[in-house]
Design a protein around this motif. Structure first.
Motif, PDB file in Angstrom:
ATOM      1  N   GLY A   7       0.761  -1.143   0.324  1.00 13.62           N
ATOM      2  CA  GLY A   7      -0.016   0.102   0.025  1.00 13.62           C
ATOM      3  C   GLY A   7       0.850   1.263   0.054  1.00 13.62           C
ATOM      4  N   GLN A   8       2.143   1.219   0.525  1.00 17.26           N
ATOM      5  CA  GLN A   8       2.744   2.378   0.794  1.00 17.26           C
ATOM      6  C   GLN A   8       3.534   2.496  -0.270  1.00 17.26           C
ATOM      7  N   ILE A   9       3.876   1.646  -1.278  1.00 19.79           N
ATOM      8  CA  ILE A   9       4.955   1.745  -2.378  1.00 19.79           C
ATOM      9  C   ILE A   9       3.918   2.029  -3.590  1.00 19.79           C
ATOM     10  N   GLY A  13       5.730   3.402  -6.972  1.00 16.08           N
ATOM     11  CA  GLY A  13       5.576   2.730  -8.443  1.00 16.08           C
ATOM     12  C   GLY A  13       5.241   3.687  -9.539  1.00 16.08           C
ATOM     13  N   VAL A  14       4.031   4.337  -9.066  1.00 19.10           N
ATOM     14  CA  VAL A  14       3.252   5.126 -10.151  1.00 19.10           C
ATOM     15  C   VAL A  14       4.322   6.214 -10.591  1.00 19.10           C
ATOM     16  N   ALA A 141      12.643   5.707  -2.017  1.00 16.36           N
ATOM     17  CA  ALA A 141      11.835   5.723  -1.224  1.00 16.36           C
ATOM     18  C   ALA A 141      10.973   4.210  -1.047  1.00 16.36           C
ATOM     19  N   ALA A 142      10.913   3.736  -2.354  1.00 11.38           N
ATOM     20  CA  ALA A 142      10.305   2.454  -2.273  1.00 11.38           C
ATOM     21  C   ALA A 142      11.030   1.267  -1.496  1.00 11.38           C
ATOM     22  N   LEU A 165       6.446  -4.255 -11.211  1.00 12.74           N
ATOM     23  CA  LEU A 165       5.114  -4.178 -12.316  1.00 12.74           C
ATOM     24  C   LEU A 165       4.730  -2.922 -12.567  1.00 12.74           C
ATOM     25  N   ILE A 166       4.451  -2.330 -11.410  1.00 13.54           N
ATOM     26  CA  ILE A 166       3.699  -0.911 -11.530  1.00 13.54           C
ATOM     27  C   ILE A 166       4.766  -0.032 -12.104  1.00 13.54           C
TER      28      ILE A 166
END
Length: 225
Positions: A7-9, A13-14, A141-142, A165-166
């Motif tokens: 949920g946080q990453i 990713g986007v 950050a991720a 994937l994102i």
């Protein structure tokens, strides 16, 4: 905790996926004589480059103790604060470019290149993926998030795969459209390329403002808990 990590990453990713220059690059490759082979090479290189950087950053974060008693370590908050401020600084720079565009600016050299060798494609994809301040802030950050809130190597691998994937949608979606949209593919992709080229600085300014603010907010939440 895996769900929390994913949920946080998602936003990070986007943040990587919204990469107008990568979108333009793969669409240009899809107009070359060896369209599919060139585009697949570009997409695979993009994914591998991101995977290597994320894996290295996750490993480093784990070694220096990103998690402390099942909670993010204090340094994670400071790291997110630095990442957020860096993203906001880049956003300000992009906003200035959007407000004061250079007159008659020429396309980048790679966009004018007509020699699409495998080495050049790999070099271009790697450069656009990781030699990019916007992507580096989001990869960092991720990685810090995955290391600090995801217990176990297996869960971290899953979270990393979801992130990749994102983050790779900017190269996989155009390729999928080319493969499955038939005659409409060229029209759709050309319109995307033209739009991304015109609005690159504006897109980056808005995106990095949002992502930078989120990282600063996450930092404050971590440091005050």
């Amino acid at each position: 905790m895996l769900g929390t990590s994913i949920g946080q990453i998602l936003s990070h990713g986007v943040g990587v996926a919204i990469s107008p220059l990568a979108l333009v690059a793969i669409i240009l490759l899809l107009a070359t004589p060896r369209a599919r082979a060139n585009a697949v090479t570009f997409a695979i290189t993009w994914i591998v480059a991101l995977a290597v950087i994320v894996a290295v950053l996750i490993a480093i974060s784990g070694l220096v103790g990103a998690s402390h008693h099942d909670h993010p370590a204090t340094w994670v908050g400071w790291a997110k604060l630095v990442i957020g401020l860096a993203a906001l600084a880049i956003a300000a720079q992009q906003a200035r470019r959007a407000l004061h565009p250079a007159p008659d600016s020429a396309p980048p050299a790679w966009a004018q290149n007509r020699e699409h060798t495998t080495i050049k494609i790999i070099t271009l994809a790697t450069t656009l993926a990781v030699v990019n301040p916007k992507n580096l802030t989001q990869l960092a950050a991720a990685a810090v998030t995955i290391s600090s809130v995801t217990p176990g190597h297996g869960a971290r691998v899953i979270a990393g795969v979801v992130f990749l994937l994102i983050a790779s949608l900017c190269v996989t979606i155009p390729l999928a459209i080319h493969l499955f949209a038939g005659e409409r593919a060229n029209t759709v992709l050309t319109s995307w390329k033209d739009w991304a080229t015109r609005h690159n600085s504006t897109i980056m300014a808005v995106l990095l403002t949002i992502l930078g603010t989120k990282s600063v907010g996450d930092a404050i939440a971590t440091l005050t808990n």
